[in-house]
Design a protein around this motif. Structure first.
Motif, mmCIF file in Angstrom:
data_model
loop_
_atom_site.group_PDB
_atom_site.id
_atom_site.type_symbol
_atom_site.label_atom_id
_atom_site.label_comp_id
_atom_site.label_asym_id
_atom_site.label_seq_id
_atom_site.Cartn_x
_atom_site.Cartn_y
_atom_site.Cartn_z
ATOM 1 N N ASP A 6 34.441 72.446 -43.634
ATOM 2 C CA ASP A 6 33.633 73.388 -44.399
ATOM 3 C C ASP A 6 33.719 73.029 -45.879
ATOM 4 O OD1 ASP A 6 33.506 74.562 -41.917
ATOM 5 O OD2 ASP A 6 34.890 76.190 -42.408
ATOM 6 N N GLU A 9 32.195 75.515 -50.866
ATOM 7 C CA GLU A 9 32.505 76.944 -50.835
ATOM 8 C C GLU A 9 33.029 77.492 -52.159
ATOM 9 O OE1 GLU A 9 33.274 77.915 -46.215
ATOM 10 O OE2 GLU A 9 34.991 77.025 -47.243
ATOM 11 N N HIS A 36 27.808 83.348 -48.045
ATOM 12 C CA HIS A 36 29.243 83.657 -48.049
ATOM 13 C C HIS A 36 29.963 82.929 -49.182
ATOM 14 C CE1 HIS A 36 29.799 79.749 -45.994
ATOM 15 N NE2 HIS A 36 31.052 79.818 -46.403
ATOM 16 N N GLY A 62 26.118 82.250 -42.787
ATOM 17 C CA GLY A 62 27.055 83.358 -42.634
ATOM 18 C C GLY A 62 26.436 84.679 -43.012
ATOM 19 N N ARG A 71 34.061 86.755 -44.236
ATOM 20 C CA ARG A 71 35.071 86.962 -43.204
ATOM 21 C C ARG A 71 35.166 88.422 -42.769
ATOM 22 N NH1 ARG A 71 39.574 82.648 -45.483
ATOM 23 N NH2 ARG A 71 38.590 80.812 -44.547
ATOM 24 N N HIS A 109 29.471 80.590 -39.867
ATOM 25 C CA HIS A 109 30.731 80.635 -40.617
ATOM 26 C C HIS A 109 31.502 81.918 -40.347
ATOM 27 C CE1 HIS A 109 33.505 80.696 -44.056
ATOM 28 N NE2 HIS A 109 33.082 81.925 -44.284
ATOM 29 N N GLY A 110 32.821 81.814 -40.394
ATOM 30 C CA GLY A 110 33.702 82.968 -40.504
ATOM 31 C C GLY A 110 33.482 84.081 -39.493
ATOM 32 N N ALA A 111 33.284 85.284 -40.021
ATOM 33 C CA ALA A 111 33.133 86.451 -39.152
ATOM 34 C C ALA A 111 31.902 86.337 -38.264
ATOM 35 C CB ALA A 111 33.056 87.731 -39.990
ATOM 36 N N TYR A 113 30.692 83.556 -37.012
ATOM 37 C CA TYR A 113 31.088 82.612 -35.952
ATOM 38 C C TYR A 113 31.830 83.348 -34.848
ATOM 39 C CZ TYR A 113 33.105 78.292 -33.959
ATOM 40 O OH TYR A 113 33.468 77.252 -33.137
ATOM 41 N N ASN A 114 32.805 84.161 -35.252
ATOM 42 C CA ASN A 114 33.630 84.867 -34.271
ATOM 43 C C ASN A 114 32.866 85.995 -33.581
ATOM 44 O OD1 ASN A 114 35.986 83.307 -34.686
ATOM 45 N ND2 ASN A 114 36.446 84.464 -36.537
ATOM 46 N N ARG A 177 42.859 85.698 -38.245
ATOM 47 C CA ARG A 177 43.585 85.205 -39.410
ATOM 48 C C ARG A 177 44.666 86.174 -39.890
ATOM 49 N NH1 ARG A 177 41.876 81.012 -42.670
ATOM 50 N NH2 ARG A 177 40.108 79.814 -41.892
ATOM 51 N N HIS A 221 39.637 72.930 -41.733
ATOM 52 C CA HIS A 221 39.149 73.829 -42.778
ATOM 53 C C HIS A 221 39.415 73.259 -44.167
ATOM 54 C CE1 HIS A 221 38.939 76.827 -39.504
ATOM 55 N NE2 HIS A 221 37.960 77.282 -40.232
#
Length: 249
Positions: A6, A9, A36, A62, A71, A109-111, A113-114, A177, A221
């Motif tokens: 990534d 950023e 993001h 994101g 996130r 990305h991040g939240a 993605y999950n 995380r 990362h």
């Protein structure tokens, strides 16, 4: 095997990670799209640097969440999320084009993605956005996810990835995380773990059980402590094991 990270950023005068050094190691760069993280001038610079090195560029889309670095879960409607993702891909496509290269794939990305591992509505919105922009764009994500199911249903190519520096739960998702030992930092341990992932298709989960893992790409990362050293250790270990590193696109 592809090696991705990534990048892009930072924001304004705030810089995160060593993007130039990472671009000398990875084969694919997941570049932020301004929602993001990332600002236009910085993202343009990353695109130019990637083009010079022949590194593939992916749009890292994101939630609209600069303050939370993407996130935090956002309960956005499918209509708004689809438009947000289309917007982000389009912005990076223009910057990449101006740099003499192109966006080759999309990775959430991040939240986000999950979330789209099991949130079918948002998963469908992200897949629909990619398909609407360019149905030839592959998507990078977690094998067995709702996102991959939606993408496959639309005829998109799905590329499963593994995480070099993140712990896995027994069900194959990433340890949150906020939990202890969710992010790994020892370069040698990480490199050995990645070689096992790639050569045997297995990784040890957080409870000590053996987990089968499917991956065409490995993510390091860029914002992790010692990210460049970790990426170099992973690259060197894979190469020493006879694994050829090349982009999946």
């Amino acid at each position: 095997m592809d090696l991705n990270a990534d990048l892009g950023e930072g924001f304004g005068v705030w810089r995160l990670g060593d993007d130039d050094a990472m671009l000398d190691v990875v084969t694919s760069a997941n570049v932020a799209c301004g929602f993001h993280a990332g600002d236009p001038a910085g993202l343009a610079r990353i695109c130019r640097a990637a083009a010079v090195r022949g590194v593939r560029i992916g749009a890292q889309v994101g939630y609209r969440d600069l303050a939370g670095f993407g996130r935090r879960f956002i309960d956005v409607t499918a209509e708004d999320l689809e438009a947000d993702v289309v917007y982000q891909i389009g912005a990076l496509q223009a910057l990449a084009h101006a740099a003499g290269t192109a966006v080759s794939y999309v990775k959430p990305h991040g939240a986000l993605y999950n979330t789209i591992v099991d949130h079918t509505e948002q998963a469908g919105a992200v897949a629909a956005a990619v398909h609407a922009v360019d149905s030839a764009l592959p998507v990078l994500g977690l094998a067995g996810s709702a996102f991959f199911a939606a993408a496959t249903g639309l005829g998109l190519r799905t590329v499963p990835e593994a995480f070099a520096d993140r712990a896995y739960t027994p069900d194959g998702t990433l340890v949150a995380r906020r939990e202890p030992d969710a992010v790994l930092n020892d370069a040698d341990v990480i490199a050995e773990r990645v070689v096992a992932m790639v050569t045997t298709g297995r990784v040890t989960a957080s409870d000590g059980t053996d987990l089968v893992i499917s991956a065409e790409s490995v993510c390091v990362h860029g914002d992790s402590p010692g990210a460049v050293a970790i990426a170099e250790a992973v690259r060197d270990a894979l190469t020493a094991s006879g694994v050829i590193l090349r982009a999946f696109t």
